[in-house]
Design an enzyme around this catalytic site. Structure first.
Site, mmCIF file in Angstrom:
data_model
loop_
_atom_site.group_PDB
_atom_site.id
_atom_site.type_symbol
_atom_site.label_atom_id
_atom_site.label_comp_id
_atom_site.label_asym_id
_atom_site.label_seq_id
_atom_site.Cartn_x
_atom_site.Cartn_y
_atom_site.Cartn_z
ATOM 1 N N ASP A 30 12.176 49.568 31.085
ATOM 2 C CA ASP A 30 13.396 49.491 31.896
ATOM 3 C C ASP A 30 14.220 50.763 31.670
ATOM 4 O O ASP A 30 14.359 51.230 30.548
ATOM 5 C CB ASP A 30 14.205 48.251 31.494
ATOM 6 N N ILE A 31 14.772 51.285 32.755
ATOM 7 C CA ILE A 31 15.543 52.535 32.661
ATOM 8 C C ILE A 31 16.903 52.327 31.987
ATOM 9 O O ILE A 31 17.505 53.276 31.470
ATOM 10 C CB ILE A 31 15.728 53.171 34.064
ATOM 11 N N ASN A 86 15.232 36.873 36.831
ATOM 12 C CA ASN A 86 16.367 36.565 37.705
ATOM 13 C C ASN A 86 15.912 36.464 39.161
ATOM 14 O O ASN A 86 15.144 37.310 39.622
ATOM 15 C CB ASN A 86 17.421 37.673 37.590
ATOM 16 N N GLN A 93 20.190 38.992 39.920
ATOM 17 C CA GLN A 93 19.095 39.882 40.344
ATOM 18 C C GLN A 93 19.676 41.063 41.111
ATOM 19 O O GLN A 93 20.446 40.880 42.060
ATOM 20 C CB GLN A 93 18.091 39.129 41.240
ATOM 21 N N HIS A 99 10.500 40.480 39.161
ATOM 22 C CA HIS A 99 10.208 41.153 37.887
ATOM 23 C C HIS A 99 10.541 40.250 36.722
ATOM 24 O O HIS A 99 11.471 39.453 36.784
ATOM 25 C CB HIS A 99 10.962 42.478 37.769
ATOM 26 N N PHE A 100 9.746 40.395 35.691
ATOM 27 C CA PHE A 100 9.977 39.681 34.438
ATOM 28 C C PHE A 100 10.470 40.696 33.415
ATOM 29 O O PHE A 100 9.816 41.711 33.186
ATOM 30 C CB PHE A 100 8.671 39.043 33.919
ATOM 31 N N HIS A 101 11.622 40.422 32.810
ATOM 32 C CA HIS A 101 12.114 41.260 31.725
ATOM 33 C C HIS A 101 11.496 40.764 30.415
ATOM 34 O O HIS A 101 11.540 39.563 30.132
ATOM 35 C CB HIS A 101 13.631 41.116 31.560
HETATM 36 P P1 5GP Z 1 17.687 42.561 37.585
HETATM 37 O O1 5GP Z 1 19.175 42.528 37.301
HETATM 38 O O2 5GP Z 1 17.399 42.748 39.047
HETATM 39 O O3 5GP Z 1 16.971 41.371 37.000
HETATM 40 O O4 5GP Z 1 17.140 43.814 36.800
HETATM 41 C C1 5GP Z 1 16.725 45.006 37.394
HETATM 42 C C2 5GP Z 1 16.337 45.936 36.274
HETATM 43 O O5 5GP Z 1 15.699 47.055 36.828
HETATM 44 C C3 5GP Z 1 17.539 46.445 35.458
HETATM 45 O O6 5GP Z 1 17.369 46.091 34.105
HETATM 46 C C4 5GP Z 1 17.504 47.963 35.685
HETATM 47 O O7 5GP Z 1 17.855 48.698 34.539
HETATM 48 C C5 5GP Z 1 16.051 48.190 36.076
HETATM 49 N N1 5GP Z 1 15.869 49.350 36.947
HETATM 50 C C6 5GP Z 1 16.564 49.635 38.080
HETATM 51 N N2 5GP Z 1 16.129 50.788 38.626
HETATM 52 C C7 5GP Z 1 15.127 51.246 37.817
HETATM 53 C C8 5GP Z 1 14.284 52.401 37.862
HETATM 54 O O8 5GP Z 1 14.370 53.245 38.744
HETATM 55 N N3 5GP Z 1 13.371 52.526 36.867
HETATM 56 C C9 5GP Z 1 13.254 51.606 35.868
HETATM 57 N N4 5GP Z 1 12.318 51.840 34.939
HETATM 58 N N5 5GP Z 1 14.016 50.504 35.798
HETATM 59 C C10 5GP Z 1 14.963 50.312 36.755
#
Ligand code: 5GP
Length: 141
Positions: A30-31, A86, A93, A99-101
Site C-alpha cells: 500500500d502506498i 471495505n 472504501q 481489495h483486501f488489506h
Molecule cells: P480503501 O480505503 O479503498 O479500502 O483503501 C484504498 C487503499 O489504496 C489505501 O490504503 C491507499 O493508500 C491505497 N492506494 C491508493 N492509491 C494507491 C496507489 O496508487 N498505489 C498503491 N500501492 N496503493 C494505493
C-alpha cells in the site's frame, strides 16, 4: 465499471511494489501504509465490491491470502495482523476496485500510525435476529 488507479497498476501503467502475482490476483504494498508491510491483495477482475466479484476470482484470492499474510508476517516480524476489506463509501472504501488489506500489527504499535478500531456493540434482539436470519437465508436460496 470505470477504471480506477488499481486498473492502471494491474496494466503496469503505474508502478507498484509487487509481492505476488498470478493469472487472477495481484498483491502489492500500500502506498499509504498503516504499518510497515501493509499489503493490498486485489483480483485482476474489475469488480467494485466483494458481492460483485465472480466466484472464480474470490476463490483465487482465498487460495493465496493465507500465504501472503504468512509472508508479510515473517518478512516484517509482526506479532499479529488484520485483514480489512471495505465495500462502499460508507464502509470507508476509497478505491472502487475490490481489495483486501493485510495490515501487520506490532507489539510496540509503531507510534503515530496504525489501524484504529472502534468496536461498539449493541444488544441483540433475538426475535428480530430470527426474522433477519430467515430473510438472509431466503436471499441465499
Ligand atoms: P480503501 O480505503 O479503498 O479500502 O483503501 C484504498 C487503499 O489504496 C489505501 O490504503 C491507499 O493508500 C491505497 N492506494 C491508493 N492509491 C494507491 C496507489 O496508487 N498505489 C498503491 N500501492 N496503493 C494505493
Amino acid at each position: 465499471m470505470s477504471d480506477t488507479i488499481f486498473t492502471k497498476i494491474i496494466a503496469g501503467e503505474i508502478p507498484c511494489h509487487r509481492v505476488y502475482e498470478d493469472e487472477l490476483v495481484l498483491a502489492f504494498l500500500d502506498i499509504g501504509p498503516l504499518a510497515t508491510g501493509h499489503t493490498l491483495v486485489i483480483p485482476k477482475e474489475a469488480a467494485k465490491t466483494l458481492d460483485e466479484l465472480s466466484g472464480e476470482s474470490a476463490a483465487a484470492i482465498g487460495r493465496v491470502l493465507p500465504g501472503i499474510s504468512r509472508a508479510v508476517m515473517h518478512a516484517t516480524g509482526a506479532s499479529s495482523y488484520n485483514i480489512l476489506q471495505n465495500n462502499g463509501a460508507d464502509a470507508h472504501q476509497e478505491v472502487m476496485h475490490v481489495h483486501f488489506h493485510v495490515i501487520p500489527r506490532f507489539k510496540d504499535k509503531q507510534a503515530g500510525a496504525g489501524l484504529g478500531i472502534i468496536w461498539k456493540t449493541q444488544e441483540i434482539n433475538h426475535d428480530d435476529a430470527s426474522e433477519l436470519a430467515k430473510k438472509i437465508r431466503d436471499q441465499l436460496s
